[in-house]
Scaffold this active site. Structure first.
Site, PDB file in Angstrom:
ATOM      1  N   GLU A 173     -11.194   5.256  -5.010  1.00 57.58           N
ATOM      2  CA  GLU A 173     -11.668   3.877  -4.955  1.00 57.58           C
ATOM      3  C   GLU A 173     -12.060   3.425  -6.363  1.00 57.58           C
ATOM      4  O   GLU A 173     -12.354   4.241  -7.228  1.00 57.58           O
ATOM      5  CB  GLU A 173     -12.866   3.771  -4.013  1.00 57.58           C
ATOM      6  CG  GLU A 173     -12.537   4.084  -2.570  1.00 57.58           C
ATOM      7  CD  GLU A 173     -11.586   3.081  -1.941  1.00 57.58           C
ATOM      8  OE1 GLU A 173     -11.699   1.868  -2.232  1.00 57.58           O
ATOM      9  OE2 GLU A 173     -10.720   3.505  -1.160  1.00 57.58           O
ATOM     10  N   ARG A 208      -1.085  -5.438   4.742  1.00 54.31           N
ATOM     11  CA  ARG A 208      -0.271  -4.926   3.630  1.00 54.31           C
ATOM     12  C   ARG A 208       0.916  -4.144   4.182  1.00 54.31           C
ATOM     13  O   ARG A 208       0.805  -3.458   5.199  1.00 54.31           O
ATOM     14  CB  ARG A 208      -1.098  -4.002   2.736  1.00 54.31           C
ATOM     15  CG  ARG A 208      -2.300  -4.663   2.114  1.00 54.31           C
ATOM     16  CD  ARG A 208      -3.140  -3.677   1.339  1.00 54.31           C
ATOM     17  NE  ARG A 208      -3.659  -2.635   2.208  1.00 54.31           N
ATOM     18  CZ  ARG A 208      -4.551  -1.722   1.868  1.00 54.31           C
ATOM     19  NH1 ARG A 208      -5.026  -1.705   0.631  1.00 54.31           N
ATOM     20  NH2 ARG A 208      -4.972  -0.813   2.720  1.00 54.31           N
ATOM     21  N   ARG A 219       0.892  -1.178   0.000  1.00 52.78           N
ATOM     22  CA  ARG A 219       0.000   0.000   0.000  1.00 52.78           C
ATOM     23  C   ARG A 219       0.916   1.209   0.000  1.00 52.78           C
ATOM     24  O   ARG A 219       1.792   1.331   0.861  1.00 52.78           O
ATOM     25  CB  ARG A 219      -0.885  -0.046   1.256  1.00 52.78           C
ATOM     26  CG  ARG A 219      -1.661   1.237   1.550  1.00 52.78           C
ATOM     27  CD  ARG A 219      -2.775   1.431   0.522  1.00 52.78           C
ATOM     28  NE  ARG A 219      -3.745   2.404   0.953  1.00 52.78           N
ATOM     29  CZ  ARG A 219      -3.578   3.719   0.916  1.00 52.78           C
ATOM     30  NH1 ARG A 219      -2.442   4.244   0.513  1.00 52.78           N
ATOM     31  NH2 ARG A 219      -4.556   4.506   1.283  1.00 52.78           N
TER      32      ARG A 219
END
Length: 151
Positions: A53, A87, A45
């Site tokens: 999004e 992540r 990330r």
């Protein structure tokens, strides 16, 4: 944070001290990618930024932009932490280009003010806004953190 996540975070932070290049094998969206590290996939990330999004305006364009910067290239990363989804949160460089900054510069990501540790990013975002790059061509752009609250 449990011990397993803490250990994983410490290992990731330690390994990021070395400038190993890893193949970028996938782009999930404008701020998430997958690297091949020791023959295993590692979800990254991008630190300091938040991209639209997938279902949000410019979500696909943001993903395409990150793909243009990194997909199929060798990348290095500086891990900062592990997020709640497991992540690695990192600053990623592909072909000498810091992807985190480039996404903001191109207008395909916001500075994630809540988590930002890079003092150069706000000026890059402002320049993209003024120049009406990427998502800033729209008069009303909803930041992803606000968009997610409505989902």
């Amino acid at each position: 944070m449990n011990y397993r996540k803490l250990l994983t975070a410490l290992i990731a932070l330690h390994l990021s001290d070395f400038a190993f290049a890893h193949k970028v094998i996938g782009i999930s969206d404008g701020d998430t990618m997958t690297l091949l590290v020791d023959n295993k996939s590692l979800k990254i990330r991008l630190a300091n930024i938040d991209a639209p999004e997938k279902k949000q305006s410019f979500g696909q364009k943001s993903k395409e932009s990150l793909s243009d910067i990194c997909l199929g290239t060798d990348a290095t990363y500086e891990a900062q932490t592990i997020d709640r989804y497991g992540r690695t949160v990192a600053v990623v460089t592909c072909n000498g280009i810091e992807a985190n900054k480039e996404q903001v510069k191109r207008g395909f990501a916001w500075v994630y003010v809540k988590y930002n540790k890079d003092s150069t990013l706000p000026a890059l975002e402002n320049q993209a806004r003024v120049s009406r790059f990427g998502l800033w061509v729209e008069n009303i752009s909803i930041p992803p953190w606000e968009f997610r609250k409505k989902m």
